[in-house]
Enzyme design. Structure first.
Site, PDB file in Angstrom:
ATOM      1  CE1 TYR A   1      43.775  38.267  48.264  1.00 55.80           C
ATOM      2  CE2 TYR A   1      44.534  38.604  50.422  1.00 55.80           C
ATOM      3  CZ  TYR A   1      42.992  38.482  49.258  1.00 55.80           C
ATOM      4  OH  TYR A   1      41.865  39.336  49.519  1.00 55.80           O
TER       5      TYR A   1
ATOM      6  CG  ASN B   1      38.742  45.175  46.551  1.00 60.97           C
ATOM      7  OD1 ASN B   1      38.907  44.622  47.654  1.00 60.97           O
ATOM      8  ND2 ASN B   1      38.946  45.074  45.154  1.00 60.97           N
TER       9      ASN B   1
ATOM     10  CG  HIS C   1      38.308  36.719  47.728  1.00 55.05           C
ATOM     11  ND1 HIS C   1      39.798  36.688  47.127  1.00 55.05           N
ATOM     12  CD2 HIS C   1      38.004  35.889  47.682  1.00 55.05           C
ATOM     13  CE1 HIS C   1      40.111  36.127  46.855  1.00 55.05           C
ATOM     14  NE2 HIS C   1      38.842  35.341  46.889  1.00 55.05           N
TER      15      HIS C   1
ATOM     16  CD  GLU D   1      41.051  31.791  46.849  1.00 54.58           C
ATOM     17  OE1 GLU D   1      41.849  32.419  45.746  1.00 54.58           O
ATOM     18  OE2 GLU D   1      39.343  32.436  46.955  1.00 54.58           O
TER      19      GLU D   1
HETATM   20  P1  GDP Z   1      40.357  40.149  42.797  1.00 55.26           P
HETATM   21  O1  GDP Z   1      40.674  38.776  42.480  1.00 55.26           O
HETATM   22  O2  GDP Z   1      39.260  41.537  41.794  1.00 55.26           O
HETATM   23  O3  GDP Z   1      40.711  41.126  43.925  1.00 55.26           O
HETATM   24  O4  GDP Z   1      41.674  41.184  42.327  1.00 55.26           O
HETATM   25  P2  GDP Z   1      43.242  41.490  42.314  1.00 55.26           P
HETATM   26  O5  GDP Z   1      43.687  39.722  42.584  1.00 55.26           O
HETATM   27  O6  GDP Z   1      43.466  41.301  41.076  1.00 55.26           O
HETATM   28  O7  GDP Z   1      43.969  41.575  43.447  1.00 55.26           O
HETATM   29  C1  GDP Z   1      43.480  40.286  45.123  1.00 55.26           C
HETATM   30  C2  GDP Z   1      43.759  41.713  46.593  1.00 55.26           C
HETATM   31  O8  GDP Z   1      44.659  42.480  46.186  1.00 55.26           O
HETATM   32  C3  GDP Z   1      42.155  43.214  45.410  1.00 55.26           C
HETATM   33  O9  GDP Z   1      41.370  42.688  45.996  1.00 55.26           O
HETATM   34  C4  GDP Z   1      42.902  44.551  45.864  1.00 55.26           C
HETATM   35  O10 GDP Z   1      42.142  44.089  47.618  1.00 55.26           O
HETATM   36  C5  GDP Z   1      44.065  44.148  46.150  1.00 55.26           C
HETATM   37  N1  GDP Z   1      44.736  44.795  45.370  1.00 55.26           N
HETATM   38  C6  GDP Z   1      44.533  45.166  44.222  1.00 55.26           C
HETATM   39  N2  GDP Z   1      45.497  46.383  43.203  1.00 55.26           N
HETATM   40  C7  GDP Z   1      45.841  47.038  44.193  1.00 55.26           C
HETATM   41  C8  GDP Z   1      46.840  47.936  44.612  1.00 55.26           C
HETATM   42  O11 GDP Z   1      47.355  48.596  43.582  1.00 55.26           O
HETATM   43  N3  GDP Z   1      46.774  48.578  45.752  1.00 55.26           N
HETATM   44  C9  GDP Z   1      46.582  47.721  47.248  1.00 55.26           C
HETATM   45  N4  GDP Z   1      47.230  47.926  47.994  1.00 55.26           N
HETATM   46  N5  GDP Z   1      45.725  46.515  46.521  1.00 55.26           N
HETATM   47  C10 GDP Z   1      45.220  45.852  45.297  1.00 55.26           C
END
Ligand code: GDP
Length: 142
Positions: A50, A113, A116, A127
């Site tokens: 990440y 959620n 991934h 990845e």
């Molecule tokens: P994705 O591509 O849909 O997985 O979303 P992102 O790339 O924006 O974020 C990566 C991962 O970070 C997400 O799948 C969540 O597990 C986590 N995440 C995203 N937004 C938040 C947040 O506001 N708080 C926390 N704790 N985790 C988050």
């Protein structure tokens, strides 16, 4: 590599015993499993995976969550894999995900959620190589 993507069944979904249901959804949507394993990510591995989010306020929380228990990375293959898999899992926040998507069905929150999915062909390749060696992928070529 453009027909591949990386899925991870995240620690919340593993804890909730949803591995089987989620894999059935994925294969039912036409994806082929090229490689799969169950692991507990180390802090270093999660931080590296990440890295793109390291300036985001939730980075430490995300690393903590992803190392909180076992997860299941899966290399998937299908035509248009990245976009089709993102469609199958739904929006990052399950409250905004469409009905029938994996996150709508199995995720509790934006942070925890369930799954991934890679967001581009370039990231999919990176990845997949984070979790699987060339040999592990080749062994599954059929
Ligand atoms: P994705 O591509 O849909 O997985 O979303 P992102 O790339 O924006 O974020 C990566 C991962 O970070 C997400 O799948 C969540 O597990 C986590 N995440 C995203 N937004 C938040 C947040 O506001 N708080 C926390 N704790 N985790 C988050």
């Amino acid at each position: 590599m453009s027909n591949r993507t990386l899925a991870i069944i995240k620690p919340d979904a593993v804890r909730n015993n949803k591995i089987g249901e989620i894999i059935a959804k994925i294969t039912g949507a036409g994806f082929k499993i090229k490689a799969i394993k169950m692991i507990k990510m180390s802090k270093t591995s999660a931080q590296g995976f990440y890295e793109v989010h390291k300036e985001r306020p939730f980075y430490a929380e995300l690393v903590e969550f992803m190392t909180s228990g076992p997860c299941v990375p899966i290399a998937l293959e299908k035509e248009n894999a990245v976009a089709d898999y993102r469609m199958l899992i739904g929006a990052t926040d399950p409250a905004e995900a469409n009905d029938g998507t994996i996150r709508k069905l199995y995720a509790a929150s934006k942070a925890e959620n369930a799954v991934h999915g890679s967001d581009s062909d370039e990231n999919a390749a990176l990845e997949i190589s984070h979790f699987f060696s060339r040999n592990e992928l080749l062994q599954n070529a059929c």
